[in-house]
Design an enzyme around this catalytic site. Structure first.
Site, PDB file in Angstrom:
ATOM      1  N   GLU A   9       1.064  -1.155  -0.056  1.00 23.57           N
ATOM      2  CA  GLU A   9      -0.382  -0.236   0.113  1.00 23.57           C
ATOM      3  C   GLU A   9       1.155   1.553   0.039  1.00 23.57           C
ATOM      4  O   GLU A   9       0.315   2.265  -0.661  1.00 23.57           O
ATOM      5  CB  GLU A   9      -1.049   0.224   1.106  1.00 23.57           C
ATOM      6  CG  GLU A   9      -1.812   1.499   0.898  1.00 23.57           C
ATOM      7  CD  GLU A   9      -2.805   1.462   2.364  1.00 23.57           C
ATOM      8  OE1 GLU A   9      -2.865   1.165   3.230  1.00 23.57           O
ATOM      9  OE2 GLU A   9      -4.001   2.121   1.857  1.00 23.57           O
ATOM     10  N   HIS A  23      -0.865  13.096  -7.963  1.00 26.30           N
ATOM     11  CA  HIS A  23      -1.444  14.213  -7.347  1.00 26.30           C
ATOM     12  C   HIS A  23      -0.635  15.588  -6.820  1.00 26.30           C
ATOM     13  O   HIS A  23      -1.202  16.104  -6.875  1.00 26.30           O
ATOM     14  CB  HIS A  23      -2.285  14.477  -6.119  1.00 26.30           C
ATOM     15  CG  HIS A  23      -3.470  13.277  -6.338  1.00 26.30           C
ATOM     16  ND1 HIS A  23      -4.314  13.142  -5.913  1.00 26.30           N
ATOM     17  CD2 HIS A  23      -3.627  12.100  -6.829  1.00 26.30           C
ATOM     18  CE1 HIS A  23      -5.299  12.230  -6.037  1.00 26.30           C
ATOM     19  NE2 HIS A  23      -4.553  11.515  -7.381  1.00 26.30           N
ATOM     20  N   HIS A  30      -2.588   2.208 -12.738  1.00 29.30           N
ATOM     21  CA  HIS A  30      -4.163   1.614 -12.400  1.00 29.30           C
ATOM     22  C   HIS A  30      -3.493  -0.068 -11.959  1.00 29.30           C
ATOM     23  O   HIS A  30      -4.329  -0.171 -11.482  1.00 29.30           O
ATOM     24  CB  HIS A  30      -5.203   2.238 -12.231  1.00 29.30           C
ATOM     25  CG  HIS A  30      -5.518   3.432 -11.786  1.00 29.30           C
ATOM     26  ND1 HIS A  30      -6.463   4.391 -12.892  1.00 29.30           N
ATOM     27  CD2 HIS A  30      -4.875   4.499 -11.354  1.00 29.30           C
ATOM     28  CE1 HIS A  30      -6.588   5.102 -11.437  1.00 29.30           C
ATOM     29  NE2 HIS A  30      -5.814   6.034 -11.131  1.00 29.30           N
ATOM     30  N   ASP A  58      -7.350  -4.555 -10.600  1.00 23.83           N
ATOM     31  CA  ASP A  58      -7.105  -5.301 -11.107  1.00 23.83           C
ATOM     32  C   ASP A  58      -6.801  -6.814 -10.156  1.00 23.83           C
ATOM     33  O   ASP A  58      -6.675  -6.065  -8.363  1.00 23.83           O
ATOM     34  CB  ASP A  58      -6.384  -5.575 -11.847  1.00 23.83           C
ATOM     35  CG  ASP A  58      -4.885  -5.804 -11.791  1.00 23.83           C
ATOM     36  OD1 ASP A  58      -4.432  -5.555 -10.748  1.00 23.83           O
ATOM     37  OD2 ASP A  58      -3.235  -5.212 -12.137  1.00 23.83           O
ATOM     38  N   THR A  70      -4.364  -7.902  -9.771  1.00 16.79           N
ATOM     39  CA  THR A  70      -2.839  -8.713  -9.313  1.00 16.79           C
ATOM     40  C   THR A  70      -2.783  -6.892  -8.876  1.00 16.79           C
ATOM     41  O   THR A  70      -1.351  -6.769  -9.271  1.00 16.79           O
ATOM     42  CB  THR A  70      -2.751  -8.790 -10.800  1.00 16.79           C
ATOM     43  OG1 THR A  70      -2.534  -8.089 -11.228  1.00 16.79           O
ATOM     44  CG2 THR A  70      -2.434 -10.091 -10.602  1.00 16.79           C
ATOM     45  N   ASP A  87       1.586  -5.137 -13.897  1.00 13.82           N
ATOM     46  CA  ASP A  87       1.424  -6.274 -15.100  1.00 13.82           C
ATOM     47  C   ASP A  87      -0.029  -5.224 -16.122  1.00 13.82           C
ATOM     48  O   ASP A  87      -0.410  -4.264 -15.505  1.00 13.82           O
ATOM     49  CB  ASP A  87       0.638  -7.888 -15.054  1.00 13.82           C
ATOM     50  CG  ASP A  87      -0.432  -7.558 -13.827  1.00 13.82           C
ATOM     51  OD1 ASP A  87      -1.074  -6.845 -13.813  1.00 13.82           O
ATOM     52  OD2 ASP A  87      -1.300  -8.910 -13.243  1.00 13.82           O
TER      53      ASP A  87
HETATM   54  C1  HEM Z   1      -8.030  10.163 -15.201  1.00 14.63           C
HETATM   55  C2  HEM Z   1      -6.921  10.803 -14.354  1.00 14.63           C
HETATM   56  C3  HEM Z   1      -6.797   9.427 -12.944  1.00 14.63           C
HETATM   57  C4  HEM Z   1      -8.270   9.353 -12.233  1.00 14.63           C
HETATM   58  C5  HEM Z   1      -9.703   9.601 -11.970  1.00 14.63           C
HETATM   59  C6  HEM Z   1      -7.536   8.302 -11.008  1.00 14.63           C
HETATM   60  C7  HEM Z   1      -8.434   8.240 -10.135  1.00 14.63           C
HETATM   61  C8  HEM Z   1      -8.219   7.304  -8.346  1.00 14.63           C
HETATM   62  C9  HEM Z   1      -8.935   7.079  -7.273  1.00 14.63           C
HETATM   63  C10 HEM Z   1     -10.836   7.482  -7.317  1.00 14.63           C
HETATM   64  C11 HEM Z   1      -8.065   6.294  -6.574  1.00 14.63           C
HETATM   65  C12 HEM Z   1      -8.922   5.810  -5.945  1.00 14.63           C
HETATM   66  C13 HEM Z   1      -8.580   6.779  -4.274  1.00 14.63           C
HETATM   67  C14 HEM Z   1      -9.204   5.696  -3.533  1.00 14.63           C
HETATM   68  O1  HEM Z   1     -10.100   5.919  -2.816  1.00 14.63           O
HETATM   69  O2  HEM Z   1      -8.114   5.965  -2.075  1.00 14.63           O
HETATM   70  C15 HEM Z   1      -6.636   5.886  -7.810  1.00 14.63           C
HETATM   71  C16 HEM Z   1      -6.369   5.174  -7.144  1.00 14.63           C
HETATM   72  C17 HEM Z   1      -4.328   5.484  -7.435  1.00 14.63           C
HETATM   73  N1  HEM Z   1      -4.526   6.188  -8.553  1.00 14.63           N
HETATM   74 FE1  HEM Z   1      -5.434   7.171  -9.847  1.00 14.63          FE
HETATM   75  N2  HEM Z   1      -6.104   8.792 -11.115  1.00 14.63           N
HETATM   76  C18 HEM Z   1      -5.976   9.085 -12.591  1.00 14.63           C
HETATM   77  C19 HEM Z   1      -4.797   8.311 -13.056  1.00 14.63           C
HETATM   78  C20 HEM Z   1      -3.569   8.578 -12.567  1.00 14.63           C
HETATM   79  C21 HEM Z   1      -2.898   8.732 -12.441  1.00 14.63           C
HETATM   80  C22 HEM Z   1      -1.656   9.514 -13.539  1.00 14.63           C
HETATM   81  C23 HEM Z   1      -1.355   7.851 -12.060  1.00 14.63           C
HETATM   82  C24 HEM Z   1       0.041   7.785 -11.279  1.00 14.63           C
HETATM   83  C25 HEM Z   1       1.047   7.823 -12.596  1.00 14.63           C
HETATM   84  C26 HEM Z   1      -2.275   7.596 -10.551  1.00 14.63           C
HETATM   85  C27 HEM Z   1      -1.995   6.308  -9.411  1.00 14.63           C
HETATM   86  C28 HEM Z   1      -2.732   5.700  -8.367  1.00 14.63           C
HETATM   87  C29 HEM Z   1      -2.375   4.623  -7.396  1.00 14.63           C
HETATM   88  C30 HEM Z   1      -1.087   4.324  -7.521  1.00 14.63           C
HETATM   89  C31 HEM Z   1      -4.229   4.277  -7.632  1.00 14.63           C
HETATM   90  C32 HEM Z   1      -4.115   3.397  -5.630  1.00 14.63           C
HETATM   91  C33 HEM Z   1      -3.649   4.270  -4.509  1.00 14.63           C
HETATM   92  C34 HEM Z   1      -3.258   3.459  -2.967  1.00 14.63           C
HETATM   93  O3  HEM Z   1      -3.516   2.285  -3.811  1.00 14.63           O
HETATM   94  O4  HEM Z   1      -3.833   3.259  -2.281  1.00 14.63           O
HETATM   95  N3  HEM Z   1      -4.324   7.520 -10.832  1.00 14.63           N
HETATM   96  N4  HEM Z   1      -6.954   6.828  -8.469  1.00 14.63           N
HETATM   97 CA   LIG Z   2      -2.171  -5.672 -11.600  1.00  8.31          CA
HETATM   98 MN   LIG Z   3      -4.425   3.279   0.096  1.00  8.66          MN
END
Ligand code: HEM
Ligand SMILES: [Ca+2]
Ligand SMILES: [Mn+2]
Length: 351
Positions: free
Chosen positions: A48, A59, A189, A207, A209, A214
């Site tokens: 995590e 962000h 993602h 997903d 995994t 992957d």
């Molecule tokens: C259209 C663009 C994007 C949207 C709408 C979006 C939205 C979200 C949302 C809603 C979450 C869940 C947050 C939560 O409830 O804890 C999330 C998680 C995440 N996003 Fe995105 N995201 C976008 C683009 C990106 C980009 C560009 C990156 C990195 C380069 C990214 C990396 C991540 C990662 C790694 C997580 C997982 C965080 C965790 O597991 O704690 N996202 N995203």
């Molecule tokens: Ca995966």
């Molecule tokens: Mn988290």
């Protein structure tokens, strides 16, 4: 001096007397790397804290908008400038930043005990963390960013309930990202879970995994949605194909929009493209607000990630008939179905 790839490269010996680097500015990073691997990422896991550190790189970096600046006459944000942590009190109150306070607070003591800017640390921690994930590319690292003196404005971070039009426009505004580059950034993602979209089921992955970098994310987002893993009616969530798995509305729409669907599908079972496209798009993202040529390349600090441990497949219980074909030009690749009982995805354990 040392011969690398046939070129003579001068290396400096770092003040620690142990490490050498191509640029003295990279020397401070060895201790930062070892500290975060041990004490932030639990000895080199892809859990995590890595996922949240990667989300934080985005962000912070996406907080830059020439359009907002032009329309309001106010500061439009400085990109990857550390503002999200420096002005935590302001930026973590923006709706799209829900939950990032957790990793900001975990990272803060590491920044305090090392000689590194907040802006550089956020991007460095993301790149080092991703190297723990099997299948990941070796990401680039740059240092030399100046820290923010002003917060980014609200509305720079896309939301999962935003339209494809608005998402593509936001990325274009932030840094001239093409639709292909937006899809490439969403490779992230593949190692992700949501805590706040449906607060009744924290840690629900995108997903099956979430510890593997992957192509399963691109396969599973193309399957027909049939259920909500928790409650229905959450803003920004649509039905997913698997118990325990969450699908964001934005990912669902990007996978099906004519501007992005073929690019989305092109990552299916294409680990090499997944790696190279994400690496390039991430590099561009991490220098938003800066001139890359004025930064120092310290990519040599990034460990080689382990190879992926599974190969592309349809989750047990599902077949090619469950694919919602969206790309109008190329059929969805034929994939084997995993054996065994219908897949249920386990939550990512909190760290
Ligand atoms: C259209 C663009 C994007 C949207 C709408 C979006 C939205 C979200 C949302 C809603 C979450 C869940 C947050 C939560 O409830 O804890 C999330 C998680 C995440 N996003 Fe995105 N995201 C976008 C683009 C990106 C980009 C560009 C990156 C990195 C380069 C990214 C990396 C991540 C990662 C790694 C997580 C997982 C965080 C965790 O597991 O704690 N996202 N995203
Ligand atoms: Ca995966
Ligand atoms: Mn988290």
């Amino acid at each position: 001096a040392q011969v690398v790839n046939g070129a003579l490269t001068r290396r400096v010996t770092c003040p620690d007397g142990v490490n050498t680097a191509t640029d003295a500015a990279c020397c401070a990073l060895f201790a930062v790397r070892d500290d975060i691997q041990q004490n932030l990422f639990d000895g080199g896991e892809c859990g995590e804290d890595v996922h949240e550190s990667l989300r934080l790189t985005f962000h912070d970096a996406i907080g830059i908008s020439p359009l907002i600046a032009a329309s309001t006459g106010q500061f439009g944000g400085g990109g990857a400038d550390g503002s999200i942590a420096i002005f935590e009190d302001i930026e973590t109150n923006f709706h799209a930043n829900l939950g990032v306070d957790e990793i900001i607070d975990e990272q803060r003591p590491f920044i305090a005990r090392h000689n590194i800017s907040v802006a550089d640390f956020i991007q460095f921690a993301g790149a080092i963390g991703v190297s723990n994930c099997p299948g990941a590319p070796q990401l680039d690292v740059f240092v030399g960013r100046l820290d923010a003196t002003q917060p980014a404005p609200d509305k720079t971070v896309p939301e999962p309930f935003d339209t494809v039009d608005s998402i593509l426009a936001r990325f274009s505004d932030a840094g001239g990202f093409t639709p292909e580059e937006v899809v490439a950034l969403l490779v992230s993602h593949t190692i992700a879970a949501a805590d706040h979209v449906d607060p009744s089921i924290p840690g629900t992955p995108f997903d099956s995994t979430p510890e593997e970098f992957d192509t399963q994310f691109f396969i599973e987002t193309q399957l027909r949605g049939t259920l909500f893993p928790g409650t229905g009616g959450n803003q920004g969530e649509v039905e997913s194909p698997l118990r325990g798995e969450m699908r964001l509305q934005s990912d669902s729409e990007l996978a099906r929009d004519s501007r992005t669907a073929c690019e989305w599908q092109s990552f299916v079972n294409n680990q090499a493209k997944l790696q190279s496209a994400f690496k390039a798009a991430f590099r561009k993202m991490t220098v938003l607000g800066h001139d890359e040529s004025e930064l120092v390349d310290c990519s040599e600090l990034v460990p080689t990630p382990p190879p992926p441990s599974s190969s592309a497949h349809l989750p047990a219980g599902l077949t090619h008939n469950d694919i919602e074909q969206a790309c109008a030009f190329t059929p969805f690749p034929t994939l084997p179905t995993d054996a065994g009982p219908v897949t249920t995805v386990a939550p990512v354990p909190p760290s």
